[in-house]
Design a protein around this motif. Structure first.
Motif, mmCIF file in Angstrom:
data_model
loop_
_atom_site.group_PDB
_atom_site.id
_atom_site.type_symbol
_atom_site.label_atom_id
_atom_site.label_comp_id
_atom_site.label_asym_id
_atom_site.label_seq_id
_atom_site.Cartn_x
_atom_site.Cartn_y
_atom_site.Cartn_z
ATOM 1 N N LEU A 243 0.823 -1.215 0.000
ATOM 2 C CA LEU A 243 0.000 0.000 0.000
ATOM 3 C C LEU A 243 0.857 1.266 0.000
ATOM 4 N N ARG A 244 2.020 1.196 0.660
ATOM 5 C CA ARG A 244 2.893 2.376 0.666
ATOM 6 C C ARG A 244 3.480 2.610 -0.724
ATOM 7 N N ALA A 245 3.839 1.515 -1.418
ATOM 8 C CA ALA A 245 4.357 1.660 -2.781
ATOM 9 C C ALA A 245 3.261 2.188 -3.699
ATOM 10 N N GLU B 167 3.416 -3.118 -12.732
ATOM 11 C CA GLU B 167 3.995 -4.252 -11.997
ATOM 12 C C GLU B 167 3.208 -4.549 -10.720
ATOM 13 N N LEU B 168 2.688 -3.489 -10.097
ATOM 14 C CA LEU B 168 1.950 -3.646 -8.833
ATOM 15 C C LEU B 168 0.536 -4.180 -9.030
ATOM 16 N N GLN C 264 10.119 9.122 -0.416
ATOM 17 C CA GLN C 264 9.321 8.164 0.354
ATOM 18 C C GLN C 264 10.231 7.324 1.259
ATOM 19 N N ALA C 265 11.398 6.958 0.717
ATOM 20 C CA ALA C 265 12.333 6.105 1.477
ATOM 21 C C ALA C 265 12.768 6.787 2.768
ATOM 22 N N VAL C 266 13.010 8.084 2.700
ATOM 23 C CA VAL C 266 13.448 8.834 3.883
ATOM 24 C C VAL C 266 12.399 8.755 4.992
ATOM 25 N N LEU C 267 11.127 8.888 4.608
ATOM 26 C CA LEU C 267 10.056 8.826 5.604
ATOM 27 C C LEU C 267 10.035 7.471 6.299
ATOM 28 N N LEU C 268 10.233 6.405 5.525
ATOM 29 C CA LEU C 268 10.228 5.060 6.104
ATOM 30 C C LEU C 268 11.530 4.776 6.852
ATOM 31 N N PHE D 128 9.596 -2.912 -2.722
ATOM 32 C CA PHE D 128 9.274 -2.286 -4.010
ATOM 33 C C PHE D 128 10.221 -1.111 -4.283
ATOM 34 N N LEU D 129 10.379 -0.264 -3.256
ATOM 35 C CA LEU D 129 11.260 0.895 -3.419
ATOM 36 C C LEU D 129 12.693 0.455 -3.737
#
Lengths: 213, 213
Positions: free
Chosen positions: A84-86, A155-156, B93-97, B148-149
């Motif tokens: 869901l985050r992706a 892809e998702l 987005q990666a930074v937030l996670l 995914f990221l």
């Protein structure tokens, strides 16, 4: 909820009960369509619709020519939260770009898909509704015109489809986000990027917060 | 700028001039290393470093055993803007996670890579600097723990590398973002998600705004 929709819901429930009561496990075969329809006392088109949803959500598998089998309903090598985050990352970014690039043709296509989506849900045609709902979100991503976002969203899609099917299954009276989808369309039409982005997040994370750690 | 760094810069310029003056086009072969080093009056290690950068940026191609050839310096089937927006979306987005998931081990690894990056740049080891800079950003994406990221960022890496090489090439006195990178590390260490996100965007779009429509 219309009569159709309610019937399909009940049939999905009956199918799941049947699997449980007969202790069917992965690889076990279900009775043929005609027989199942008689057991449940429903029409064959209603049964077919219920089976489709269970196929989408990986609970059943239809092998052409040999019948319907029980399958493992698992989602893959990642958590629902990861998915869901992706998803929300791509849709959120796509909306910002869509409001810059969108043409009247794009918005017309979006409106058509939205109309189909809402109509199919109302009619209880769940499997087609799921396809149309995804087509709506896919169209927004296409409007971003960013080749990376488009590729990654594609892809998702199989996993989003599986997740959405499971959501439809899980709730006895599936609470859809039709009014939210109408608002998303309206906000895009008016070029309100940030407002749309907020609603996109709301749509993805509704009913999910509890299960995402 | 150290002596080394300045020498590599000049040699890159000389190589590009050489290609132009001799009207070399795609597929044409360059003189051997020893000969080129003599023409430019530089050491072979300086020449090798300059060639590496031009290979990264698709201007040259080294074919093992047959020599160095002129290549098309194009970036692919998308615009620089498309690439940078996809990059910034994932890193943002990666930074937030990352600020949620990061461990002391993660941050230690990030600090090591940052130190290498800054040191290599200062020493004018451009090709190794580019690798270390990308490793820094890749480590931040890894810290998101989102499969995914991580997968998508890996897909982008060859194009980001090409773009960064071209940036290094394009500027006579390459203005790096060392202090910004130090601040990104510091903000992550302190768990300041949104502040880090802002600096991540700043890093990606610096010097690029003019060319993104």
């Amino acid at each position: 909820m219309t009569k159709n929709r309610s019937l399909v819901n009940e049939t999905i429930q009956q199918l799941e009960n049947y699997i449980q009561q007969n202790e069917l496990t992965i690889g076990d075969k279900l009775p043929v369509e005609k027989e199942l329809a008689e057991i449940f006392g429903v029409g064959r088109s209603t049964l077919r619709e219920a089976v489709k949803i269970l196929v989408f959500s990986n609970v059943l598998e239809v092998k052409q020519g040999s019948g319907t089998f029980v399958k493992n309903g698992s989602i893959g090598e990642f958590s629902t939260g990861d998915l869901l985050r992706a998803r929300s990352m791509i849709e959120g970014q796509a909306v910002l770009l869509a409001t810059v690039h969108q043409s009247e043709k794009d918005l017309l296509r979006l409106k058509e898909v939205l109309f189909q989506r809402n109509h199919l849900l109302e009619a209880g045609k769940f499997s087609e509704y799921i396809e149309a709902d995804l087509a709506f979100h896919q169209q927004i991503v296409a409007m971003s015109q960013n080749p990376f976002l488009i590729k990654w969203y594609n892809e998702l899609l199989p996993d989003i489809k599986l997740h959405l099917s499971q959501q439809v299954l899980r709730m006895e009276d599936y609470q859809d986000n039709t009014s939210l989808h109408n608002k998303i369309y309206r906000a895009l039409l008016e070029g309100k990027a940030e407002e749309t982005q907020g609603m996109i997040q709301e749509n993805i994370f509704t009913d999910e917060e509890a299960e995402i750690e």
